[in-house]
Write an enzyme that holds these catalytic residues in place. Sequence first.
Site, PDB file in Angstrom:
ATOM      1  N   PHE A  76       0.829  -1.204   0.000  1.00 47.27           N
ATOM      2  CA  PHE A  76       0.000   0.000   0.000  1.00 47.27           C
ATOM      3  C   PHE A  76       0.863   1.254   0.000  1.00 47.27           C
ATOM      4  O   PHE A  76       1.751   1.406   0.847  1.00 47.27           O
ATOM      5  CB  PHE A  76      -0.879   0.048   1.259  1.00 47.27           C
ATOM      6  CG  PHE A  76      -1.994  -0.943   1.291  1.00 47.27           C
ATOM      7  CD1 PHE A  76      -3.229  -0.649   0.727  1.00 47.27           C
ATOM      8  CD2 PHE A  76      -1.819  -2.171   1.914  1.00 47.27           C
ATOM      9  CE1 PHE A  76      -4.272  -1.567   0.771  1.00 47.27           C
ATOM     10  CE2 PHE A  76      -2.855  -3.098   1.966  1.00 47.27           C
ATOM     11  CZ  PHE A  76      -4.078  -2.802   1.388  1.00 47.27           C
ATOM     12  N   ASP A  77       0.568   2.163  -0.911  1.00 47.82           N
ATOM     13  CA  ASP A  77       1.024   3.537  -0.754  1.00 47.82           C
ATOM     14  C   ASP A  77       0.305   4.108   0.472  1.00 47.82           C
ATOM     15  O   ASP A  77      -0.708   3.551   0.921  1.00 47.82           O
ATOM     16  CB  ASP A  77       0.673   4.330  -2.016  1.00 47.82           C
ATOM     17  CG  ASP A  77       1.014   5.795  -1.885  1.00 47.82           C
ATOM     18  OD1 ASP A  77       2.153   6.110  -1.508  1.00 47.82           O
ATOM     19  OD2 ASP A  77       0.122   6.625  -2.143  1.00 47.82           O
ATOM     20  N   LEU A  78       0.794   5.205   1.016  1.00 43.92           N
ATOM     21  CA  LEU A  78       0.196   5.767   2.229  1.00 43.92           C
ATOM     22  C   LEU A  78      -0.719   6.954   1.909  1.00 43.92           C
ATOM     23  O   LEU A  78      -1.945   6.839   1.949  1.00 43.92           O
ATOM     24  CB  LEU A  78       1.290   6.181   3.209  1.00 43.92           C
ATOM     25  CG  LEU A  78       0.798   6.685   4.575  1.00 43.92           C
ATOM     26  CD1 LEU A  78       0.069   5.587   5.328  1.00 43.92           C
ATOM     27  CD2 LEU A  78       1.980   7.212   5.397  1.00 43.92           C
ATOM     28  N   ASP A 121      -2.372   5.554  -5.454  1.00 44.56           N
ATOM     29  CA  ASP A 121      -3.244   6.550  -6.091  1.00 44.56           C
ATOM     30  C   ASP A 121      -2.564   7.353  -7.181  1.00 44.56           C
ATOM     31  O   ASP A 121      -3.237   8.083  -7.906  1.00 44.56           O
ATOM     32  CB  ASP A 121      -3.746   7.530  -5.024  1.00 44.56           C
ATOM     33  CG  ASP A 121      -2.603   8.370  -4.464  1.00 44.56           C
ATOM     34  OD1 ASP A 121      -2.572   9.591  -4.727  1.00 44.56           O
ATOM     35  OD2 ASP A 121      -1.734   7.819  -3.768  1.00 44.56           O
TER      36      ASP A 121
END
Length: 213
Positions: A9-11, A166
């Site tokens: 996961f990106d944050l 995203d």
Amino acid sequence: MSMLSTFLFDLDGTLIDSTELIMSSFRHTMYAHRGMVPSEAEWRAGFGTPLRPQLARYARSEEELTRMEATYRAHNREHHDRLIKPFEGIHEVVRELWDRKSSMCIVTSKNRPATMRGLRHCELDRFFDILVTADDVAEHKPRPAPVLEALLRLKADATETVFIGDSPHDCVAGHKAKVLTAAALWGPFGRENLEPHSPDHWLEQPVEILQLV
């Protein structure tokens, strides 16, 4: 899709809604050092990359860059808890993946202290034992190094891994690392920004992550 066992996961913009904090810190820094704010679209284009290279586009010297970075980080720390929150539904999705014994890791261009503060404030820290931050690699997204480091630390197979992010930088880094990519459309980038980078999956809302399992 039943073979997917690892979720990267990106944050910011993926797990945590921090866009207003980031933009507020940018505006404050530009006013303090330039007396004006450049196009916010320029700054948003750098989302997903480390702070110092983003600011370097506006600094006239290394000394000024260091001062600008200090201004940005001070403002960011002061307003952090007031301006960030997890995206709706993220906590439930991450908890479900945790309960299913999926391997998970954060892959972010933030430094480690800021990453930990954001995760703690959003009550997500207990789900992520392994983090790959800007402090952990010499090269950053859109290069594949952070994703490859996550695979190494998790002892994960790229063919069983999806990187959820995203930004275009997330898509590019994931493709270069030969993992699947999933575009989170609840972040600051629209489909038109991400389509040129051909994510393998489109996610309209966080609950759709569970359909990848």
